[in-house]
Design a protein around this motif. Structure first.
Motif, short mmCIF file in Angstrom:
data_model
loop_
_atom_site.label_atom_id
_atom_site.label_comp_id
_atom_site.label_asym_id
_atom_site.label_seq_id
_atom_site.Cartn_x
_atom_site.Cartn_y
_atom_site.Cartn_z
N VAL A 80 -48.03 75.70 -18.45
CA VAL A 80 -49.01 74.65 -18.72
C VAL A 80 -50.18 75.19 -19.54
CG1 VAL A 80 -50.74 73.19 -17.62
CG2 VAL A 80 -48.42 73.20 -16.76
N ARG A 81 -50.63 76.40 -19.21
CA ARG A 81 -51.72 77.01 -19.97
C ARG A 81 -51.37 77.09 -21.46
NH1 ARG A 81 -55.66 80.62 -18.17
NH2 ARG A 81 -56.18 80.45 -15.97
N LEU A 82 -50.17 77.60 -21.75
CA LEU A 82 -49.78 77.76 -23.14
C LEU A 82 -49.55 76.41 -23.81
CD1 LEU A 82 -49.16 79.81 -25.34
CD2 LEU A 82 -46.76 79.78 -24.62
N ALA A 83 -48.93 75.48 -23.09
CA ALA A 83 -48.66 74.15 -23.66
C ALA A 83 -49.96 73.43 -23.99
CB ALA A 83 -47.82 73.33 -22.68
N PHE A 92 -40.97 72.73 -24.81
CA PHE A 92 -40.77 74.17 -24.94
C PHE A 92 -39.30 74.50 -24.77
CE2 PHE A 92 -45.03 76.49 -23.98
CZ PHE A 92 -45.65 75.74 -24.97
N ASN A 93 -38.82 75.42 -25.60
CA ASN A 93 -37.47 75.95 -25.45
C ASN A 93 -37.56 77.19 -24.56
OD1 ASN A 93 -35.01 77.37 -25.77
ND2 ASN A 93 -34.66 76.44 -27.76
N ILE A 121 -49.46 62.63 -32.64
CA ILE A 121 -49.63 62.57 -31.18
C ILE A 121 -49.04 63.83 -30.57
CG2 ILE A 121 -49.08 61.33 -29.06
CD1 ILE A 121 -48.88 58.78 -30.68
N ALA A 122 -49.83 64.57 -29.78
CA ALA A 122 -49.35 65.71 -29.01
C ALA A 122 -49.39 65.35 -27.54
CB ALA A 122 -50.20 66.95 -29.28
N SER A 123 -48.34 65.72 -26.79
CA SER A 123 -48.21 65.26 -25.41
C SER A 123 -48.01 66.43 -24.45
CB SER A 123 -47.02 64.31 -25.27
OG SER A 123 -47.11 63.26 -26.19
N LEU A 124 -48.66 66.34 -23.29
CA LEU A 124 -48.37 67.20 -22.15
C LEU A 124 -48.00 66.27 -21.00
CD1 LEU A 124 -50.44 69.05 -23.88
CD2 LEU A 124 -50.73 70.26 -21.73
N LEU A 125 -46.70 66.02 -20.86
CA LEU A 125 -46.25 65.03 -19.88
C LEU A 125 -45.71 65.68 -18.61
CD1 LEU A 125 -44.49 62.50 -22.26
CD2 LEU A 125 -46.85 62.52 -21.46
N ALA A 156 -52.90 74.83 -24.61
CA ALA A 156 -53.55 75.52 -25.72
C ALA A 156 -52.94 75.11 -27.06
CB ALA A 156 -53.44 77.04 -25.53
N VAL A 157 -51.61 75.00 -27.09
CA VAL A 157 -50.92 74.58 -28.32
C VAL A 157 -51.36 73.17 -28.71
CG1 VAL A 157 -48.67 73.96 -29.29
CG2 VAL A 157 -48.92 76.07 -27.99
N ALA A 158 -51.32 72.26 -27.73
CA ALA A 158 -51.66 70.86 -28.02
C ALA A 158 -53.12 70.71 -28.46
CB ALA A 158 -51.39 70.00 -26.78
N ALA A 159 -54.02 71.48 -27.87
CA ALA A 159 -55.44 71.33 -28.16
C ALA A 159 -55.84 71.97 -29.49
CB ALA A 159 -56.27 71.95 -27.03
N PHE A 160 -55.26 73.13 -29.80
CA PHE A 160 -55.71 73.88 -30.98
C PHE A 160 -54.95 73.52 -32.25
CE2 PHE A 160 -57.69 76.43 -27.73
CZ PHE A 160 -58.85 76.87 -28.33
N LEU A 161 -53.80 72.85 -32.13
CA LEU A 161 -53.07 72.48 -33.34
C LEU A 161 -53.53 71.13 -33.89
CD1 LEU A 161 -49.46 73.83 -32.73
CD2 LEU A 161 -51.37 74.88 -33.92
N GLU A 162 -54.61 70.63 -33.34
CA GLU A 162 -55.38 69.52 -33.90
C GLU A 162 -54.60 68.23 -34.15
OE1 GLU A 162 -57.42 70.99 -37.32
OE2 GLU A 162 -58.70 72.32 -36.16
#
Length: 420
Positions: A175-178, A121-122, A111-115, A180-186
């Motif tokens: 948000v853009r980077l977060a 992110f650090n 599960i990848a989350s954008l809450l 992209a990470v969540a979507a492309f890391l499958e």
């Protein structure tokens, strides 16, 4: 056979109101004493429903109560409801950020989350370092992450800042980077809260397109929370509607949106307004505003009705009465003027009601202010400046399903365009 990838069983979440850590030791001891004796937690039997607009009588509140649903693999589930309905709390439990008070979550896959902006992110690490960190948290190897790195950076549009610490990013860049990470890391399950609203119109369009791709082509599951009903309808296949911490409806996305838009009709007593001009030969009594039917909120591109009840003691017929309606935005700029003098109307004896109907509501999402006027024989009868306000929910005006970019215009107009 259904391929269930996520299942929520009897999920409830209880919070204690007031200052955190104050006066809770006795409660903790009481819970422990009941547990030692094999008895139920005594505080599960108390607590108010999560209605933020009421005071309540208990120091405990149920943010969620008895939530049950299933999500199939490849499904895009929209979770909709008003502020405080419990949507974000539910997503935090699904993402295992917090634990439920009762019940359990069963999932099959990562599960990848954008809450929230910057979650996971650090801020001291660079964008590139955070990509590898998030990938590692999702259980991916360094080689797997490196193979996706160029795609992630390109999609995010943050290439120039990728070696800069994230604490120097704007909220939109984060948000853009977060995303992209969540979507492309499958991940098998992608959980997205309202964070996409922080991005600009271009990024929102890219993000929604990417979510559609990963669900349809990649067979991955998306849980999406948004107050933008146009985005929800274009992306989701099914929806659940939440109110006060409970699921009140579950079904197809169109039916779910319709249920969400149901609410009390705007019914304003205009007779009580003192600041008005005119000889009072006819008077505004009250106004109702609703969408396609009573009980449905107005929505961009959908029908809207404004119904005025008037007091007509002198039994004046309609041909002698002039009606005007001016609609302004929140800056006081005039957007629309509607008047009876623009239409050839049938003469009616002793009218007591005026009905304005929009076949397709032209207004974009937001609040609008109405000034109203009645005249008799070229004399002012009743004139009320900023008499009432109404809200429009976000929707799609154009049949192409393409949405006007944010901030371009407060109203939509129908038009034809062609190339020759």
């Amino acid at each position: 056979m259904k391929d269930i990838i996520l299942k929520a069983e009897n999920i409830s979440k209880q919070y204690r109101l007031g200052q955190v850590g104050t006066g809770t030791l006795s409660h903790d001891l009481n819970r422990w004493w009941h547990q030692v004796r094999g008895k139920e937690n005594p505080y599960l039997k108390i607590g108010d429903t999560n209605d933020r607009s009421t005071k309540g009588i208990s120091e405990y509140v149920w943010a969620l109560q008895d939530i049950n649903f299933e999500v199939e693999r490849g499904e895009v589930l929209g979770i909709i409801g008003k502020n405080g309905a419990g949507k974000s709390t539910l997503l935090k439990i699904l993402s295992k950020v917090t634990a439920p008070t009762t019940g359990c979550i069963k999932s099959r896959g990562r599960i990848a989350s954008l809450l929230e902006v910057g979650t996971g992110f650090n801020p001291e690490l660079t964008g590139k370092e955070n990509i590898f960190l998030n990938g590692a948290i999702l259980g991916m190897t360094k080689k797997e992450i490196a193979s996706k790195l160029d795609e992630i950076v390109e999609f995010s549009g943050c290439e120039r800042y990728i070696d800069t610490p994230v604490k120097r990013y704007s909220s939109g860049m984060t948000v853009r980077l977060a995303f992209a990470v969540a979507a492309f890391l499958e991940p098998e399950i992608l959980v997205i809260d309202e964070v996409l609203a922080v991005g600009d119109a271009e990024f929102q369009k890219k993000a929604i397109g990417k979510m559609q791709d990963i669900s349809r082509e990649g067979g991955r599951t998306v849980l999406f929370v948004s107050h933008n009903m146009a985005a929800v309808k274009s992306l989701c296949t099914r929806g659940i509607v939440m109110e006060n911490g409970k699921v009140v409806f579950e079904g197809g996305i169109n039916d779910s949106v319709k249920r969400y838009l149901q609410g009390d009709i705007i019914n304003i007593k205009l007779a009580d307004i003192k600041n008005r001009i005119g000889n009072k030969k006819v008077l505004f009594d009250n106004v109702q505003v609703y969408g396609a039917e009573k009980g449905i909120k107005p929505m961009t591109g959908e029908p809207m009705n404004i119904v005025f009840n008037i007091v007509n003691r002198d039994l004046i017929n309609s041909s002698e009465i002039r009606f005007d309606l001016r609609i302004d935005d929140d800056f006081g700029q005039r957007l629309v003027w509607v008047s009876s003098i623009l239409k050839d109307l049938e003469t009616l004896d002793n009218p007591d009601k005026i009905i304005i109907s929009f076949k397709k509501t032209p207004f974009e999402f937001g609040m609008y202010f109405a000034t109203i006027y009645l005249g008799v024989h070229n004399e002012d009868a009743d004139w009320i400046d900023n008499a009432f306000t109404f809200n429009i929910e976000a929707g799609n005006y154009f049949s192409s399903k393409k949405k006007q970019p944010n901030g371009q215009s407060k109203i939509n107009v129908d038009f034809d365009i062609s190339y020759k």
